[in-house]
Every structure is written in structure tokens, then in C-alpha cells.
Design a protein around this motif. Sequence first.
Motif, PDB file in Angstrom:
ATOM      1  N   LEU A 253       0.842  -1.181   0.000  1.00  0.00           N
ATOM      2  CA  LEU A 253       0.000   0.000   0.000  1.00  0.00           C
ATOM      3  C   LEU A 253       0.883   1.238   0.000  1.00  0.00           C
ATOM      4  CD1 LEU A 253      -2.856   1.262   0.275  1.00  0.00           C
ATOM      5  CD2 LEU A 253      -2.565   1.083   2.764  1.00  0.00           C
ATOM      6  N   VAL A 254       0.642   2.104  -0.949  1.00  0.00           N
ATOM      7  CA  VAL A 254       1.408   3.351  -1.061  1.00  0.00           C
ATOM      8  C   VAL A 254       0.486   4.503  -0.689  1.00  0.00           C
ATOM      9  CG1 VAL A 254       2.849   4.798  -2.536  1.00  0.00           C
ATOM     10  CG2 VAL A 254       2.731   2.317  -2.932  1.00  0.00           C
ATOM     11  N   ARG A 255       0.791   5.148   0.423  1.00  0.00           N
ATOM     12  CA  ARG A 255       0.003   6.308   0.836  1.00  0.00           C
ATOM     13  C   ARG A 255       0.340   7.507  -0.043  1.00  0.00           C
ATOM     14  NH1 ARG A 255      -4.317   4.312   3.076  1.00  0.00           N
ATOM     15  NH2 ARG A 255      -3.932   3.055   4.972  1.00  0.00           N
ATOM     16  N   ASP A 256      -0.519   8.483  -0.026  1.00  0.00           N
ATOM     17  CA  ASP A 256      -0.364   9.650  -0.893  1.00  0.00           C
ATOM     18  C   ASP A 256       0.985  10.329  -0.697  1.00  0.00           C
ATOM     19  OD1 ASP A 256      -1.005  11.547  -2.754  1.00  0.00           O
ATOM     20  OD2 ASP A 256      -2.189  12.781  -1.405  1.00  0.00           O
ATOM     21  N   GLY A 257       1.541  10.246   0.481  1.00  0.00           N
ATOM     22  CA  GLY A 257       2.838  10.869   0.728  1.00  0.00           C
ATOM     23  C   GLY A 257       4.015  10.067   0.207  1.00  0.00           C
ATOM     24  N   GLY A 258       3.805   8.844  -0.289  1.00  0.00           N
ATOM     25  CA  GLY A 258       4.884   8.024  -0.828  1.00  0.00           C
ATOM     26  C   GLY A 258       5.338   6.916   0.095  1.00  0.00           C
ATOM     27  N   THR A 259       4.754   6.807   1.283  1.00  0.00           N
ATOM     28  CA  THR A 259       5.121   5.746   2.216  1.00  0.00           C
ATOM     29  C   THR A 259       4.591   4.405   1.721  1.00  0.00           C
ATOM     30  OG1 THR A 259       5.005   7.321   4.041  1.00  0.00           O
ATOM     31  CG2 THR A 259       5.028   4.975   4.609  1.00  0.00           C
ATOM     32  N   VAL A 260       5.463   3.386   1.713  1.00  0.00           N
ATOM     33  CA  VAL A 260       5.095   2.049   1.255  1.00  0.00           C
ATOM     34  C   VAL A 260       4.913   1.153   2.475  1.00  0.00           C
ATOM     35  CG1 VAL A 260       5.781   0.049  -0.122  1.00  0.00           C
ATOM     36  CG2 VAL A 260       6.346   2.366  -0.898  1.00  0.00           C
ATOM     37  N   VAL A 261       3.720   0.553   2.594  1.00  0.00           N
ATOM     38  CA  VAL A 261       3.400  -0.284   3.750  1.00  0.00           C
ATOM     39  C   VAL A 261       2.877  -1.640   3.261  1.00  0.00           C
ATOM     40  CG1 VAL A 261       2.026  -0.489   5.854  1.00  0.00           C
ATOM     41  CG2 VAL A 261       2.777   1.770   5.069  1.00  0.00           C
ATOM     42  N   PRO A 262       3.476  -2.760   3.701  1.00  0.00           N
ATOM     43  CA  PRO A 262       2.921  -4.064   3.322  1.00  0.00           C
ATOM     44  C   PRO A 262       1.608  -4.334   4.055  1.00  0.00           C
ATOM     45  CG  PRO A 262       4.782  -4.341   4.813  1.00  0.00           C
ATOM     46  CD  PRO A 262       4.716  -2.878   4.481  1.00  0.00           C
ATOM     47  N   VAL A 263       0.636  -4.886   3.352  1.00  0.00           N
ATOM     48  CA  VAL A 263      -0.658  -5.215   3.952  1.00  0.00           C
ATOM     49  C   VAL A 263      -0.599  -6.682   4.393  1.00  0.00           C
ATOM     50  CG1 VAL A 263      -3.150  -5.239   3.639  1.00  0.00           C
ATOM     51  CG2 VAL A 263      -1.756  -3.558   2.402  1.00  0.00           C
ATOM     52  N   ASP A 264       0.003  -6.902   5.551  1.00  0.00           N
ATOM     53  CA  ASP A 264       0.127  -8.263   6.077  1.00  0.00           C
ATOM     54  C   ASP A 264      -1.205  -8.715   6.669  1.00  0.00           C
ATOM     55  OD1 ASP A 264       2.986  -8.784   5.652  1.00  0.00           O
ATOM     56  OD2 ASP A 264       3.286  -7.158   7.079  1.00  0.00           O
ATOM     57  N   PRO A 265      -1.615  -9.970   6.414  1.00  0.00           N
ATOM     58  CA  PRO A 265      -2.875 -10.448   7.009  1.00  0.00           C
ATOM     59  C   PRO A 265      -2.748 -10.597   8.517  1.00  0.00           C
ATOM     60  CG  PRO A 265      -1.718 -12.230   5.897  1.00  0.00           C
ATOM     61  CD  PRO A 265      -0.967 -10.976   5.570  1.00  0.00           C
ATOM     62  N   ALA A 266      -3.790 -10.222   9.232  1.00  0.00           N
ATOM     63  CA  ALA A 266      -3.759 -10.356  10.693  1.00  0.00           C
ATOM     64  C   ALA A 266      -3.690 -11.824  11.098  1.00  0.00           C
ATOM     65  CB  ALA A 266      -5.004  -9.690  11.292  1.00  0.00           C
ATOM     66  N   HIS A 267      -4.387 -12.681  10.364  1.00  0.00           N
ATOM     67  CA  HIS A 267      -4.365 -14.117  10.636  1.00  0.00           C
ATOM     68  C   HIS A 267      -4.081 -14.831   9.318  1.00  0.00           C
ATOM     69  CE1 HIS A 267      -6.034 -13.299  14.598  1.00  0.00           C
ATOM     70  NE2 HIS A 267      -6.970 -12.557  14.017  1.00  0.00           N
ATOM     71  N   PRO A 268      -2.846 -15.301   9.103  1.00  0.00           N
ATOM     72  CA  PRO A 268      -2.506 -15.949   7.833  1.00  0.00           C
ATOM     73  C   PRO A 268      -3.454 -17.097   7.502  1.00  0.00           C
ATOM     74  CG  PRO A 268      -0.526 -15.554   9.139  1.00  0.00           C
ATOM     75  CD  PRO A 268      -1.696 -15.229  10.026  1.00  0.00           C
ATOM     76  N   ALA A 269      -3.849 -17.166   6.247  1.00  0.00           N
ATOM     77  CA  ALA A 269      -4.788 -18.191   5.788  1.00  0.00           C
ATOM     78  C   ALA A 269      -4.099 -19.086   4.762  1.00  0.00           C
ATOM     79  CB  ALA A 269      -6.026 -17.537   5.172  1.00  0.00           C
ATOM     80  N   PRO A 270      -4.599 -20.304   4.576  1.00  0.00           N
ATOM     81  CA  PRO A 270      -3.982 -21.216   3.611  1.00  0.00           C
ATOM     82  C   PRO A 270      -4.303 -20.800   2.184  1.00  0.00           C
ATOM     83  CG  PRO A 270      -5.955 -22.196   4.522  1.00  0.00           C
ATOM     84  CD  PRO A 270      -5.725 -20.924   5.285  1.00  0.00           C
ATOM     85  N   PRO A 271      -3.534 -21.273   1.221  1.00  0.00           N
ATOM     86  CA  PRO A 271      -3.859 -21.004  -0.185  1.00  0.00           C
ATOM     87  C   PRO A 271      -5.200 -21.619  -0.570  1.00  0.00           C
ATOM     88  CG  PRO A 271      -1.594 -21.789   0.047  1.00  0.00           C
ATOM     89  CD  PRO A 271      -2.256 -21.989   1.371  1.00  0.00           C
ATOM     90  N   LEU A 272      -5.750 -21.145  -1.657  1.00  0.00           N
ATOM     91  CA  LEU A 272      -6.989 -21.699  -2.182  1.00  0.00           C
ATOM     92  C   LEU A 272      -6.775 -23.156  -2.582  1.00  0.00           C
ATOM     93  CD1 LEU A 272      -7.983 -18.673  -4.435  1.00  0.00           C
ATOM     94  CD2 LEU A 272      -9.136 -19.381  -2.337  1.00  0.00           C
ATOM     95  N   GLY A 273      -7.702 -24.000  -2.170  1.00  0.00           N
ATOM     96  CA  GLY A 273      -7.593 -25.419  -2.444  1.00  0.00           C
ATOM     97  C   GLY A 273      -7.085 -26.231  -1.277  1.00  0.00           C
ATOM     98  N   LEU A 274      -6.592 -25.557  -0.228  1.00  0.00           N
ATOM     99  CA  LEU A 274      -6.039 -26.272   0.937  1.00  0.00           C
ATOM    100  C   LEU A 274      -6.805 -25.966   2.212  1.00  0.00           C
ATOM    101  CD1 LEU A 274      -2.173 -25.875   0.370  1.00  0.00           C
ATOM    102  CD2 LEU A 274      -3.659 -27.780  -0.281  1.00  0.00           C
ATOM    103  N   ARG A 275      -7.973 -25.322   2.114  1.00  0.00           N
ATOM    104  CA  ARG A 275      -8.685 -24.943   3.327  1.00  0.00           C
ATOM    105  C   ARG A 275      -9.095 -26.162   4.151  1.00  0.00           C
ATOM    106  NH1 ARG A 275     -13.880 -21.074   2.965  1.00  0.00           N
ATOM    107  NH2 ARG A 275     -12.330 -19.836   1.832  1.00  0.00           N
TER     108      ARG A 275
END
Length: 382
Positions: A253-275
Amino acid sequence: MSQAREHGGGHRPIRPPTNVLPALPLLIVSALVLADLVGAAGMIWLPLLVAGPALAATTNGPRGVLGVGLLAVVLGATLGVRDGVPDAELAAVLSALLTVTLASGLASALRGRRERVLAAVRSVAETAQHALLMPVPATVGPFQVAVRYSAAAAEARIGGDLYALMPTPYGVRLIVGDVRGKGLPAVGTAALVLGVFREAAYDEPDLLAVVDRIERSLARNLGADDFVTAVVAGYPRAGQLEVVNCGHAPPLLVRDGGTVVPVDPAHPAPPLGLRALAGHAPDLQTLPFADGDQLLLYTDGVTEARDHGRAFYPLAEGLARHVSDEPARTLTALHDELLAHVGGRLHDDAALLLLRKPALPGPATPALDCGTPVTQVVDVAD
């Protein structure tokens, strides 16, 4: 697709002009004839005339090969008589020239046939690419959009990475994913995911329900060891972005000021097909997305690209360096830097999708009549 399905871009090897290549066999024959005329060496130079039709097989069609070969035979016979070459030796040289010319003509015909077949295969692959990875316009809903896609295989047009972005009754929705494996099975799985996503994105009001539809379809059709990592995102209302991460690399995520922030999931989930193996579903993240903000989604072919020292490409730092108000320009700079990092060729499929929420122009302020007293002016701009 240069909006980025690139299959190209970046650093390309320097090649000789194609209009010069067909003339090289004639230049070689001319140089040999000139060397014989200057040195009068007779049998020293005449056998080398076979280089003309042999090279012509790689640069000319069958007619060009036969033309160069016959020219070499005529010149060889003329020079042999001029230099007093014995008849038996001259006959052997001319027979060799004719044999090489015929063989080179056959090789040229086979090469042309292979090139036509390859062109047909490329055309089919290009059609499949446009059907699978539909071109994304520069503007979708309220967003500016740019896409770059590079298949690792030199002659490939499509691979195991996937993306789609579309307006729906519930706002703009998009997906970026990476299928485990390569080749036609990966392409088939990517087609399955995109087909389900495009249908569910229009039908389901809830973004998690879209992900559930994809999960159920993959559970019925994938093997036990197959899966798809993906990020599904939506823009249901102004200023709000929804993200569902299924085992994929976190968006940036790039804020208007140019700051780059990763959008890490709060609770990691499995890939599709492995739920079913993991036993829990992914969460829906909601984050503010204001005017001027940008979101970059990508596949691991970008972040796992290594240089000669085995160092990974620093995507977040590269994005911070090249971010601009034009997503297409930003991705072009990132893609060029990525190719430079790996030395010119990627070893895995790589996809980049960048969307930006431009600032909407405010309503024009009407001119005030100076003769009319004004007690209050209300700014209605957001």
C-alpha cells in the motif's frame, strides 16, 4: 500485452539488422572470389565457396539458397579454369558445391516450415492469452490501473500467474494469484480460478463469499498437492478497501505521501484449495484507501527474482523509488529495474498490478455578485 502482459520490455540483446542478413552469403562468396583473384591461389580458396550456400540456409529461403549456390558453382568453375586447376580436382569441388547447395536448400525449406508452425502456435497462444488474461483498461471505475505480466519461458505467452479486475454491482473487484506448478496444467487451473472469480464477483455481495466460491470449485477439481495463492480485493464504498489474502505475498500500500506499507494479514490463511487441510477460513481486512493512495499486487516471480549474487529483488524499495502519479510509468520503471536485477531474463512467471485512486476535482466555485451581500459561504467540496 503491454499494458503489460509483456512478454517483453526491458533489456534486449543487440541483433544485426535483418535486411543485412540475407546478403551475407553473397558477401562471403564475393570475398572468396576477390581473394582468389588477388592471390591466384587456385585450389586454396575454391573449396571455401561452399560457405555461401551453407550460410544462406540460415538466412534465406530455398530460392535464395539455390541462387547463391549456382552463383558459387559458376564462379568456382570460372576461377578453376582461369587458375589452371586440374579437371578432376575442379570436378570434385563443383560436385561438393552442388551437393551442399541442394542440402542447404532442403534445410532452408524445413526451417521455413518450422517457422510457420511456430508462428501459428504463437498466434493460438496469443488468442488464449487474451481469452484468459483479458486486457485491463487504463481506467476501471474510480481507479487508474496498470498491469505487467512476463512469462518465464522464452516463447510463452501465458503461464501460471493470473489476474483480473472488473467493475461489479458491489464495486470494483480484483484478484491476483499464482498457481502451483507450470505448463498447461497451471494454465488450466488459472483459467478455472478466473472463470469462477468473474462469475462470483458479479453474484456475491460479500467478498468472502467470492473466495468461498473459488475454494469450493478448486476443491472439486484440483489434485491433493495442487493449490493457488491469491489476493482478492474489493472497493465496496468510497474510501474503503477490502482485502482477502489466501497464502499470497502481501500487497504493498502506497500512501499519498509516498510511504510504502505491506498489507500483512492479521491471521494468515492457507492457499486456495487447501482450506480443508488447514481447517480455517481467511479473514476480511478492511483498510482506508484515500485519494492518491495506490495498491500494488504481485506474484512471487517478482520478489523471488535473484541477481548473480543470489540476492532477492527489493520490491518495496523499488516501488518507493519509482512511484508516480501514473501507474503505467511506475510499473515500466519497476519492470525494467527487475530485468536489470536478474540480468535480463526472469526464471519464473511474474505479474504486477497497480491501481491508484486519483483525486477527484472539486466542484467549481460559482462567481459571486459583488453587488449582493453575502452573509455565509459554505464549502461543499469533500
